[in-house]
Design an enzyme around this catalytic site. Structure first.
Site, PDB file in Angstrom:
ATOM      1  N   LYS A  15       0.846  -1.209   0.000  1.00 21.38           N
ATOM      2  CA  LYS A  15       0.000   0.000   0.000  1.00 21.38           C
ATOM      3  C   LYS A  15       0.881   1.259   0.000  1.00 21.38           C
ATOM      4  O   LYS A  15       2.086   1.180   0.267  1.00 21.38           O
ATOM      5  CB  LYS A  15      -0.895  -0.027   1.252  1.00 21.38           C
ATOM      6  CG  LYS A  15      -0.107  -0.018   2.561  1.00 21.38           C
ATOM      7  CD  LYS A  15      -0.979  -0.393   3.754  1.00 21.38           C
ATOM      8  CE  LYS A  15      -0.136  -0.399   5.022  1.00 21.38           C
ATOM      9  NZ  LYS A  15      -0.856  -0.975   6.163  1.00 21.38           N
ATOM     10  N   ASP A  29      12.032  23.092  -2.590  1.00 25.35           N
ATOM     11  CA  ASP A  29      12.742  22.393  -3.659  1.00 25.35           C
ATOM     12  C   ASP A  29      14.251  22.297  -3.454  1.00 25.35           C
ATOM     13  O   ASP A  29      14.945  21.707  -4.285  1.00 25.35           O
ATOM     14  CB  ASP A  29      12.501  23.112  -4.994  1.00 25.35           C
ATOM     15  CG  ASP A  29      11.057  23.512  -5.160  1.00 25.35           C
ATOM     16  OD1 ASP A  29      10.207  22.597  -5.176  1.00 25.35           O
ATOM     17  OD2 ASP A  29      10.772  24.722  -5.231  1.00 25.35           O
ATOM     18  N   HIS A  59      -5.780  -7.278  12.976  1.00 26.69           N
ATOM     19  CA  HIS A  59      -4.550  -6.484  12.900  1.00 26.69           C
ATOM     20  C   HIS A  59      -4.051  -6.181  14.310  1.00 26.69           C
ATOM     21  O   HIS A  59      -4.836  -5.843  15.192  1.00 26.69           O
ATOM     22  CB  HIS A  59      -4.823  -5.189  12.126  1.00 26.69           C
ATOM     23  CG  HIS A  59      -3.583  -4.417  11.774  1.00 26.69           C
ATOM     24  ND1 HIS A  59      -2.492  -5.008  11.174  1.00 26.69           N
ATOM     25  CD2 HIS A  59      -3.260  -3.120  11.949  1.00 26.69           C
ATOM     26  CE1 HIS A  59      -1.550  -4.082  10.982  1.00 26.69           C
ATOM     27  NE2 HIS A  59      -1.999  -2.935  11.449  1.00 26.69           N
ATOM     28  N   ARG A  87       1.750 -10.962   7.014  1.00 29.52           N
ATOM     29  CA  ARG A  87       1.556  -9.752   6.200  1.00 29.52           C
ATOM     30  C   ARG A  87       2.673  -8.732   6.441  1.00 29.52           C
ATOM     31  O   ARG A  87       2.456  -7.691   7.055  1.00 29.52           O
ATOM     32  CB  ARG A  87       0.202  -9.092   6.534  1.00 29.52           C
ATOM     33  CG  ARG A  87      -1.023  -9.975   6.306  1.00 29.52           C
ATOM     34  CD  ARG A  87      -2.314  -9.146   6.379  1.00 29.52           C
ATOM     35  NE  ARG A  87      -2.394  -8.336   7.584  1.00 29.52           N
ATOM     36  CZ  ARG A  87      -3.027  -8.678   8.706  1.00 29.52           C
ATOM     37  NH1 ARG A  87      -3.675  -9.822   8.778  1.00 29.52           N
ATOM     38  NH2 ARG A  87      -3.026  -7.865   9.740  1.00 29.52           N
ATOM     39  N   CYS A 143      13.798  24.202   2.171  1.00 28.51           N
ATOM     40  CA  CYS A 143      12.796  24.881   1.332  1.00 28.51           C
ATOM     41  C   CYS A 143      11.973  23.836   0.586  1.00 28.51           C
ATOM     42  O   CYS A 143      12.169  22.639   0.747  1.00 28.51           O
ATOM     43  CB  CYS A 143      13.481  25.807   0.333  1.00 28.51           C
ATOM     44  SG  CYS A 143      14.710  26.914   1.039  1.00 28.51           S
ATOM     45  N   TYR A 156      15.088  30.723   4.563  1.00 31.08           N
ATOM     46  CA  TYR A 156      13.893  31.408   5.073  1.00 31.08           C
ATOM     47  C   TYR A 156      13.975  31.679   6.567  1.00 31.08           C
ATOM     48  O   TYR A 156      14.431  30.836   7.338  1.00 31.08           O
ATOM     49  CB  TYR A 156      12.648  30.545   4.823  1.00 31.08           C
ATOM     50  CG  TYR A 156      12.192  30.517   3.386  1.00 31.08           C
ATOM     51  CD1 TYR A 156      11.801  31.679   2.723  1.00 31.08           C
ATOM     52  CD2 TYR A 156      12.139  29.313   2.685  1.00 31.08           C
ATOM     53  CE1 TYR A 156      11.376  31.643   1.398  1.00 31.08           C
ATOM     54  CE2 TYR A 156      11.704  29.265   1.366  1.00 31.08           C
ATOM     55  CZ  TYR A 156      11.329  30.436   0.733  1.00 31.08           C
ATOM     56  OH  TYR A 156      10.895  30.384  -0.560  1.00 31.08           O
ATOM     57  N   ARG A 201     -10.492  -0.069  14.948  1.00 32.37           N
ATOM     58  CA  ARG A 201     -10.426   0.684  13.690  1.00 32.37           C
ATOM     59  C   ARG A 201     -11.573   0.197  12.819  1.00 32.37           C
ATOM     60  O   ARG A 201     -12.639   0.798  12.831  1.00 32.37           O
ATOM     61  CB  ARG A 201      -9.048   0.456  13.048  1.00 32.37           C
ATOM     62  CG  ARG A 201      -8.705   1.449  11.978  1.00 32.37           C
ATOM     63  CD  ARG A 201      -7.237   1.418  11.589  1.00 32.37           C
ATOM     64  NE  ARG A 201      -6.766   0.130  11.074  1.00 32.37           N
ATOM     65  CZ  ARG A 201      -5.536  -0.073  10.625  1.00 32.37           C
ATOM     66  NH1 ARG A 201      -4.658   0.908  10.640  1.00 32.37           N
ATOM     67  NH2 ARG A 201      -5.172  -1.249  10.168  1.00 32.37           N
TER      68      ARG A 201
HETATM   69  C1  LIG Z   1      -0.002  -1.890   6.828  1.00 33.56           C
HETATM   70  C2  LIG Z   1      -0.510  -3.198   7.279  1.00 33.56           C
HETATM   71  C3  LIG Z   1       0.364  -4.282   7.480  1.00 33.56           C
HETATM   72  C4  LIG Z   1       1.863  -4.171   7.398  1.00 33.56           C
HETATM   73  O1  LIG Z   1       2.371  -3.581   8.576  1.00 33.56           O
HETATM   74  P1  LIG Z   1       3.958  -3.430   8.814  1.00 33.56           P
HETATM   75  O2  LIG Z   1       4.054  -2.927  10.205  1.00 33.56           O
HETATM   76  O3  LIG Z   1       4.432  -2.437   7.806  1.00 33.56           O
HETATM   77  O4  LIG Z   1       4.551  -4.770   8.610  1.00 33.56           O
HETATM   78  C5  LIG Z   1      -0.207  -5.514   7.776  1.00 33.56           C
HETATM   79  N1  LIG Z   1      -1.544  -5.651   7.900  1.00 33.56           N
HETATM   80  C6  LIG Z   1      -2.394  -4.621   7.737  1.00 33.56           C
HETATM   81  C7  LIG Z   1      -3.861  -4.851   7.899  1.00 33.56           C
HETATM   82  C8  LIG Z   1      -1.911  -3.366   7.439  1.00 33.56           C
HETATM   83  O5  LIG Z   1      -2.777  -2.344   7.312  1.00 33.56           O
END
Ligand SMILES: *Cc1c(COP(=O)(O)O)cnc(C)c1O
Length: 377
Positions: A42, A319, A170, A226, A317, A270, A141
């Site tokens: 993602k 850029d 999660h 994951r 800045c 700046y 969540r």
């Molecule tokens: C982003 C995410 C992960 C990965 O998490 P990391 O800490 O980057 O390994 C796994 N599962 C879900 C549902 C996530 O949103």
């Protein structure tokens, strides 16, 4: 008409795909060959480039699934001919559901109401939707609370227009091996899973572990893990490295585009926040917060030039920013490393995160499309 080739600006993100493969190998070795891997790509693959990383992971093998946050990311991967199963992790937005089916993307179903919405659209489409049931075990969540999971799982099991591919949750605190939260989440997840047995339904793919779970809690590995940040060679907690040997896969490099001598007491950039009491040499680097190189690195970040560390002086800045090289030598066109190694020195993403008061995830995902990316096999 176009007589000159268009050359990229002298600022580059280099992504080392051999190191990516190494990290996938480390994760697989640590979890065991019976575990599937869903690579989390993602947010533009944590800033590394969604399509090149998705395509590379499919080509190198060892990954069973891809995970993204939004429908649009899944569509982009399918349009790039990525064939791996793709789970969209985010909550679903009803008007988008039909498009998941068109692009063969798997949905996260996080409530009974959303299950009904998916069913309705899949029925009209004439083909079942591939879904993963999301259980909330402590993030608060999205997802059905584990204590209410019974009726939710039963409804999904009995649905003729939804195929349950997975069930997941999660972890909120898995980067901390001492957190009691993970044990609690694990108990709640197991309690939710028990409904499949109670219903006599086949167990779908169970998945719970993010990078923290992979590293710190083997009991969370279940059928599939994951990994996100660890794929990119970064530990979820910068202060605890191991037991996996991860290699950072991203470097951020630029060039010196301007050199000058600055007289004593002449403020730089700046708001004139910095000045030297003696004469110094100052170089200008053509990257700034408009690229995602954070303004919070003003007067505290460092870069590598000629294998040595030098401080950013004055405000970053949009850029460009300035670096004090005291009385050392440097020339226009010299390489400047902002993230990565040069000589014996290294600046890590964690260094930048610490100086910016944030985490590596935010530094990486902030590096935006204005920086050209180069992939090294
Ligand atoms: C982003 C995410 C992960 C990965 O998490 P990391 O800490 O980057 O390994 C796994 N599962 C879900 C549902 C996530 O949103």
């Amino acid at each position: 008409m176009e007589e000159h080739p268009i050359i990229d600006r002298p600022t580059t993100i280099e992504v080392n795909l051999a190191s990516l493969q190494h990290n996938v190998g480390q994760i697989k070795k640590h979890c065991g060959s019976d575990k599937k891997v869903m690579a989390i790509i993602k947010a533009n693959a944590y800033g590394h480039g969604l399509i090149p990383i998705g395509v590379a992971l499919e080509k190198m093998g060892g990954v069973d699934y891809l995970g993204v946050a939004f429908l649009e990311e899944g569509i982009a991967l399918r349009r790039a001919n990525v064939r791996l199963p793709i789970l969209v992790l985010g909550g679903i937005y009803k008007p988008q559901i039909g498009t998941f089916l068109d692009f063969d993307l798997e949905l996260t179903v996080s409530s009974l109401e959303k299950l009904r919405q998916v069913e309705e659209i899949a029925r009209a489409y004439g083909r079942p939707a591939a879904i993963h049931l999301k259980i909330d075990t402590g993030m608060e969540r999205v997802g059905v609370h584990s204590e209410s999971a019974g009726p939710f799982i039963a409804a999904a099991v009995n649905s003729s227009f939804c195929t349950i591919k997975g069930v997941y949750s999660h972890l909120a605190c898995a980067d901390d091996p001492n957190s009691p939260m993970t044990k609690l989440q694990l108990e709640r997840f197991n309690e939710a899973l028990s409904h499949f047995d109670r219903l006599g339904a086949p167990m779908p793919l169970r998945h719970l572990a993010n990078s923290g779970g992979i590293i710190n809690f083997p009991q969370t590995h279940f059928d599939m893990v994951r990994p996100g940040i660890s794929l990119y060679g970064i530990y979820p907690d910068a202060s605890k490295k191991g037991p996996l040997d991860l290699r950072p896969i991203l470097s951020l490099k630029s060039n010196i585009v301007y050199f000058k001598v600055v007289q004593p007491n002449r403020p730089i950039s700046y708001s004139s926040t910095w000045k030297s009491g003696h004469m110094i040499r100052v170089v200008t680097i053509p990257i700034g917060y408009g690229d995602g190189y954070r303004r919070s690195l003003s007067n505290c970040g460092e870069v590598l030039i000629g294998g040595r560390r030098y401080p950013i002086v004055g405000r970053v800045c949009m850029d460009q920013f300035m670096v004090n090289i005291e009385w050392d030598s440097a020339y226009n066109g010299d390489e400047v490393v902002l993230i990565g190694k040069q000589g014996n020195e290294e600046i890590s993403v964690d260094d930048l995160a610490q100086k910016s008061g944030t985490i590596a995830y935010e530094i990486l995902t902030g590096l935006n499309e204005r920086i050209p990316r180069k992939y090294i096999a």
